[in-house]
Design an enzyme around this catalytic site. Structure first.
Site, short mmCIF file in Angstrom:
data_model
loop_
_atom_site.label_atom_id
_atom_site.label_comp_id
_atom_site.label_asym_id
_atom_site.label_seq_id
_atom_site.Cartn_x
_atom_site.Cartn_y
_atom_site.Cartn_z
N HIS A 1 8.81 30.09 -51.21
CA HIS A 1 7.94 28.95 -50.98
C HIS A 1 8.65 27.62 -51.23
CE1 HIS A 1 4.27 31.75 -51.94
NE2 HIS A 1 4.84 32.02 -50.78
N GLU B 1 7.88 35.50 -40.89
CA GLU B 1 9.02 35.13 -41.73
C GLU B 1 10.22 35.97 -41.31
OE1 GLU B 1 7.73 35.51 -45.81
OE2 GLU B 1 5.88 34.39 -45.41
N GLU C 1 6.78 42.59 -46.46
CA GLU C 1 7.72 41.48 -46.56
C GLU C 1 8.66 41.62 -47.76
OE1 GLU C 1 6.04 37.64 -47.75
OE2 GLU C 1 4.04 38.53 -47.68
#
Length: 402
Positions: A232, A262, A358
């Site tokens: 982030h 992503e 992820e």
């Protein structure tokens, strides 16, 4: 002297087109009332952006002001500040009361006008502040209070067909942003320039697909070099260089619903050490996607991926859990914390859930292959497995660019 009201109904204009049909919201409220009845709650007082949006369609902008949704056996009313005028009513499927700021705590007077006093009040323990809880008790004088955080989260975990259709479109918009970012990558450009290309492409696509929506909060985190070490980390003005590791993160926001893409990329070339780490993380990603199926628990899936990394002496570089749910979610609000791929979550996957895979490895600066590696796909849990609704490719064949 004119008497200034504590609250009023300002139903200005016509109801707007909401993200879902009125019947979708009615079904959600009906299930909520069943959950309230099961816990003995006479009035639910929601204060979070995610639950107010989930049950009413209205996504508020606080700017330091409280907002609410009160649900009783018969009523469903959003409570909004006067600064927003008629927009909260237009964007709520249900009734709306506007509170004034002529005197402090008119918000709670408006809540009390619907919830009443002396009842069993449901609230959100993960959102209501200590100060606002004290005011709730002062104004509503509840017989007792029941935390509805857990039961509403469980309701949000299971997606309706309409939600799945919206999430599917969101994933497609995320892919559009990914391709725009890939086209913008080259040595000599700044992170911020690449990020803006992805954001602009997604906002244009959202407006094309959803002409009646509100548009806000779509964003991109595009990181390079050292800045890839965290998932982030904000965008900077760093200039891309040949051989840089990159992290592409597109986040379209559609009426409060978040989706994501992503990917790991490299500028022009990738060195051998980096390629080894990248391919190991891709292998974990592919393993993880095969594990997402009905009957599997979040903890068991996590432990299997942990074992995969441990066998390769990479587990110490894992930075967070392996995936999370989707729905009414943003970096500002929302989290279905009971549906995350972590060791301490025992939730069993069921058809109709939507979850990411992820895995991420962060290799510290100064070591071969330094940087953060992450791939992210969105998967719908089906009756016999899953459906991957992310289409943008992963891996070095497509993502060594520039």
């Amino acid at each position: 002297m004119t008497t200034r009201p504590d609250m009023y109904r300002f139903h200005n204009g016509e109801k707007a087109a909401l993200p879902f049909a009125v019947s979708e919201y009615e079904d959600r409220i009906a299930e909520l009332r069943e959950r309230m009845q099961a816990t003995g709650v006479s009035a639910a007082v929601f204060t979070s952006m995610h639950n107010i949006a989930y049950y009413s369609g209205f996504l508020y902008c606080a700017f330091g002001r409280p907002y609410g949704l009160v649900v009783t056996e018969k009523d469903c009313v959003t409570i909004s500040a006067g600064i927003d005028a008629g927009q909260p009513w237009r964007r709520s499927f249900c009734d709306n009361i506007t509170y004034t700021d002529w005197q402090r705590d008119n918000f709670w007077r408006a809540v009390g006008s619907v919830a009443g006093t002396g009842g069993v009040i449901g609230y959100e323990g993960d959102h209501l502040t200590l100060m606002q809880r004290d005011k709730l008790e002062d104004f509503l004088k509840p017989l007792t209070m029941v935390d509805l955080y857990e039961t509403t989260m469980r309701q949000r975990m299971h997606k309706s067909e309409a939600e799945i259709a919206l999430i599917r479109q969101g994933a497609q918009v995320a892919d559009v942003g990914g391709y725009a970012i890939r086209d913008a990558i080259r040595a000599g450009v700044r992170e911020i320039d690449v990020a803006m290309a992805g954001r602009d492409a997604m906002e244009t696509e959202i407006a094309k697909r959803f002409p009646d929506a509100e548009y806000r909060d779509t964003w991109v985190w595009f990181q390079s070099g050292l800045n890839t070490d965290g998932a982030h980390n904000p965008v900077t003005g760093r200039v891309l260089e040949r051989g840089d590791i990159l992290s592409l993160n597109t986040f379209p926001m559609i009426s409060g619903y978040y989706t994501a893409l992503e990917r790991t990329l490299f500028v022009e070339t990738v060195d051998a050490a980096s390629l080894d780490i990248w391919q190991a993380n891709i292998a974990a990603h592919e393993l993880g996607m095969t594990l997402l199926k009905p009957g599997a628990s979040c903890a068991d899936i996590t432990n299997q991926i942990n074992a995969f990394f441990a066998e390769r002496d990479l587990l110490q570089y894992r930075t967070f859990g392996y995936g999370h749910s989707f729905g009414v979610l943003s970096h500002y609000y929302g989290r279905e914390a009971g549906l995350e791929l972590r060791e301490d979550i025992d939730t069993v996957l069921e058809p109709g859930m939507v979850i990411s895979m992820e895995p991420m490895l962060t290799i510290p600066q100064g070591q071969p292959g330094a940087g953060g590696y992450r791939e992210h796909d969105i998967l719908l849990i089906t009756e016999d497995g899953n459906e991957n609704i992310t289409a943008y490719p992963y891996g070095p064949d497509f993502n060594v660019v520039g």
